[in-house]
Design a protein around this motif. Structure first.
Motif, PDB file in Angstrom:
ATOM      1  N   MET A 146       0.952  -1.259   0.060  1.00  0.00           N
ATOM      2  CA  MET A 146       0.122   0.048   0.042  1.00  0.00           C
ATOM      3  C   MET A 146       1.157   1.343  -0.189  1.00  0.00           C
ATOM      4  N   LYS A 147       1.962   1.333   0.634  1.00  0.00           N
ATOM      5  CA  LYS A 147       2.667   2.302   0.898  1.00  0.00           C
ATOM      6  C   LYS A 147       3.402   2.753  -0.460  1.00  0.00           C
ATOM      7  N   GLU A 148       3.889   1.724  -1.335  1.00  0.00           N
ATOM      8  CA  GLU A 148       4.373   2.015  -2.432  1.00  0.00           C
ATOM      9  C   GLU A 148       3.510   2.780  -3.375  1.00  0.00           C
ATOM     10  N   LYS A 149       2.192   2.310  -3.380  1.00  0.00           N
ATOM     11  CA  LYS A 149       1.099   2.883  -4.267  1.00  0.00           C
ATOM     12  C   LYS A 149       1.049   4.499  -3.818  1.00  0.00           C
ATOM     13  N   ILE A 150       0.949   4.562  -2.371  1.00  0.00           N
ATOM     14  CA  ILE A 150       0.731   5.982  -2.092  1.00  0.00           C
ATOM     15  C   ILE A 150       1.882   6.852  -2.492  1.00  0.00           C
ATOM     16  N   ILE A 151       3.240   6.460  -2.385  1.00  0.00           N
ATOM     17  CA  ILE A 151       4.194   7.190  -2.983  1.00  0.00           C
ATOM     18  C   ILE A 151       4.083   7.369  -4.378  1.00  0.00           C
ATOM     19  N   GLU A 152       3.956   6.490  -5.068  1.00  0.00           N
ATOM     20  CA  GLU A 152       3.720   6.496  -6.627  1.00  0.00           C
ATOM     21  C   GLU A 152       2.454   7.780  -6.752  1.00  0.00           C
ATOM     22  N   ILE A 153       1.460   7.868  -6.199  1.00  0.00           N
ATOM     23  CA  ILE A 153       0.343   8.752  -6.399  1.00  0.00           C
ATOM     24  C   ILE A 153       1.048  10.150  -5.992  1.00  0.00           C
ATOM     25  N   LEU A 154       1.562  10.224  -4.873  1.00  0.00           N
ATOM     26  CA  LEU A 154       2.021  11.310  -4.503  1.00  0.00           C
ATOM     27  C   LEU A 154       3.086  11.947  -5.337  1.00  0.00           C
ATOM     28  N   THR A 155       3.842  11.253  -6.016  1.00  0.00           N
ATOM     29  CA  THR A 155       5.191  11.495  -6.855  1.00  0.00           C
ATOM     30  C   THR A 155       4.487  11.790  -8.156  1.00  0.00           C
ATOM     31  N   GLU A 156       3.309  11.420  -8.501  1.00  0.00           N
ATOM     32  CA  GLU A 156       2.703  11.807 -10.009  1.00  0.00           C
ATOM     33  C   GLU A 156       2.243  13.173  -9.946  1.00  0.00           C
ATOM     34  N   ILE A 157       1.511  13.478  -8.623  1.00  0.00           N
ATOM     35  CA  ILE A 157       0.951  14.861  -8.277  1.00  0.00           C
ATOM     36  C   ILE A 157       2.228  15.995  -8.264  1.00  0.00           C
ATOM     37  N   ARG A 158       2.978  15.840  -7.423  1.00  0.00           N
ATOM     38  CA  ARG A 158       4.340  16.443  -7.256  1.00  0.00           C
ATOM     39  C   ARG A 158       5.593  15.985  -7.505  1.00  0.00           C
ATOM     40  N   PRO A 159       5.954  15.708  -8.695  1.00  0.00           N
ATOM     41  CA  PRO A 159       7.027  14.986  -9.090  1.00  0.00           C
ATOM     42  C   PRO A 159       8.420  15.741  -8.659  1.00  0.00           C
ATOM     43  N   GLU A 160       8.308  17.013  -8.345  1.00  0.00           N
ATOM     44  CA  GLU A 160       9.437  17.638  -7.872  1.00  0.00           C
ATOM     45  C   GLU A 160       9.826  17.151  -6.591  1.00  0.00           C
ATOM     46  N   PHE A 161       9.010  16.500  -5.686  1.00  0.00           N
ATOM     47  CA  PHE A 161       9.517  16.079  -4.453  1.00  0.00           C
ATOM     48  C   PHE A 161       9.827  14.629  -4.437  1.00  0.00           C
ATOM     49  N   GLU A 162      10.627  14.289  -3.292  1.00  0.00           N
ATOM     50  CA  GLU A 162      10.999  12.867  -2.996  1.00  0.00           C
ATOM     51  C   GLU A 162      10.060  12.565  -1.705  1.00  0.00           C
ATOM     52  N   PHE A 163       9.101  11.809  -2.110  1.00  0.00           N
ATOM     53  CA  PHE A 163       8.206  11.486  -0.781  1.00  0.00           C
ATOM     54  C   PHE A 163       8.593  10.236  -0.141  1.00  0.00           C
ATOM     55  N   ASN A 164       8.978  10.272   1.140  1.00  0.00           N
ATOM     56  CA  ASN A 164       9.565   9.217   1.738  1.00  0.00           C
ATOM     57  C   ASN A 164       9.010   9.198   3.285  1.00  0.00           C
ATOM     58  N   GLU A 165       9.181   8.247   4.188  1.00  0.00           N
ATOM     59  CA  GLU A 165       8.997   8.105   5.617  1.00  0.00           C
ATOM     60  C   GLU A 165       9.555   9.148   6.406  1.00  0.00           C
ATOM     61  N   SER A 166      10.555   9.756   6.014  1.00  0.00           N
ATOM     62  CA  SER A 166      11.490  10.531   6.945  1.00  0.00           C
ATOM     63  C   SER A 166      10.755  12.139   6.985  1.00  0.00           C
ATOM     64  N   ILE A 167       9.830  12.161   5.976  1.00  0.00           N
ATOM     65  CA  ILE A 167       9.461  13.774   6.211  1.00  0.00           C
ATOM     66  C   ILE A 167       8.078  13.675   7.372  1.00  0.00           C
ATOM     67  N   ALA A 168       8.229  14.442   8.024  1.00  0.00           N
ATOM     68  CA  ALA A 168       7.449  14.615   9.179  1.00  0.00           C
ATOM     69  C   ALA A 168       5.981  14.908   8.883  1.00  0.00           C
ATOM     70  N   ASN A 169       5.872  15.884   8.067  1.00  0.00           N
ATOM     71  CA  ASN A 169       4.639  16.530   7.699  1.00  0.00           C
ATOM     72  C   ASN A 169       4.656  17.047   6.413  1.00  0.00           C
ATOM     73  N   PHE A 170       3.864  16.327   5.555  1.00  0.00           N
ATOM     74  CA  PHE A 170       4.394  16.905   4.121  1.00  0.00           C
ATOM     75  C   PHE A 170       3.653  18.265   3.769  1.00  0.00           C
ATOM     76  N   MET A 171       2.632  18.629   4.590  1.00  0.00           N
ATOM     77  CA  MET A 171       2.010  19.907   4.439  1.00  0.00           C
ATOM     78  C   MET A 171       2.778  20.876   4.981  1.00  0.00           C
ATOM     79  N   GLU A 172       3.335  21.015   6.221  1.00  0.00           N
ATOM     80  CA  GLU A 172       4.386  21.818   6.809  1.00  0.00           C
ATOM     81  C   GLU A 172       5.509  22.008   5.763  1.00  0.00           C
ATOM     82  N   ALA A 173       5.909  20.983   5.298  1.00  0.00           N
ATOM     83  CA  ALA A 173       7.241  21.041   4.479  1.00  0.00           C
ATOM     84  C   ALA A 173       7.105  21.648   3.031  1.00  0.00           C
ATOM     85  N   GLY A 174       5.772  21.992   2.888  1.00  0.00           N
ATOM     86  CA  GLY A 174       5.335  22.720   1.497  1.00  0.00           C
ATOM     87  C   GLY A 174       5.358  21.638   0.517  1.00  0.00           C
TER      88      GLY A 174
END
Length: 80
Positions: free
Chosen positions: A1-29
């Motif tokens: 499931m997590k891999e698919k979530i990362i895939e969806i996030l990356t499709e929407i915002r390809p300029e960022f690398e989404f991973n579990e080390s980011i504490a808060n995607f919204m606060e990080a911009g």
């Protein structure tokens, strides 16, 4: 499931690398409220769930784990 979530996030915002080390995607911009709408549509399609409008709040999109919990909560609600 997590891999698919990362895939969806990356499709929407390809300029960022989404991973579990980011504490808060919204606060990080990484994501904004406009992105959330696209994410909800993609999640509903990918995981065959209906996400309640009441659950579309920033806290549920702050991390991969939060999004996974949102999907599971939506799946559980549809089985009731």
């Amino acid at each position: 499931m997590k891999e698919k979530i990362i895939e969806i996030l990356t499709e929407i915002r390809p300029e960022f690398e989404f991973n579990e080390s980011i504490a808060n995607f919204m606060e990080a911009g990484y994501l904004d409220s406009f992105d959330i709408i696209s994410i909800v549509v993609d999640l509903e399609t990918a995981f065959d769930v209906k996400i309640s409008g009441a659950l579309i709040v920033p806290e549920n999109f702050k991390s991969i784990e939060a999004i996974a919990n949102l999907i599971q909560l939506s799946k559980d609600a549809s089985q009731v």
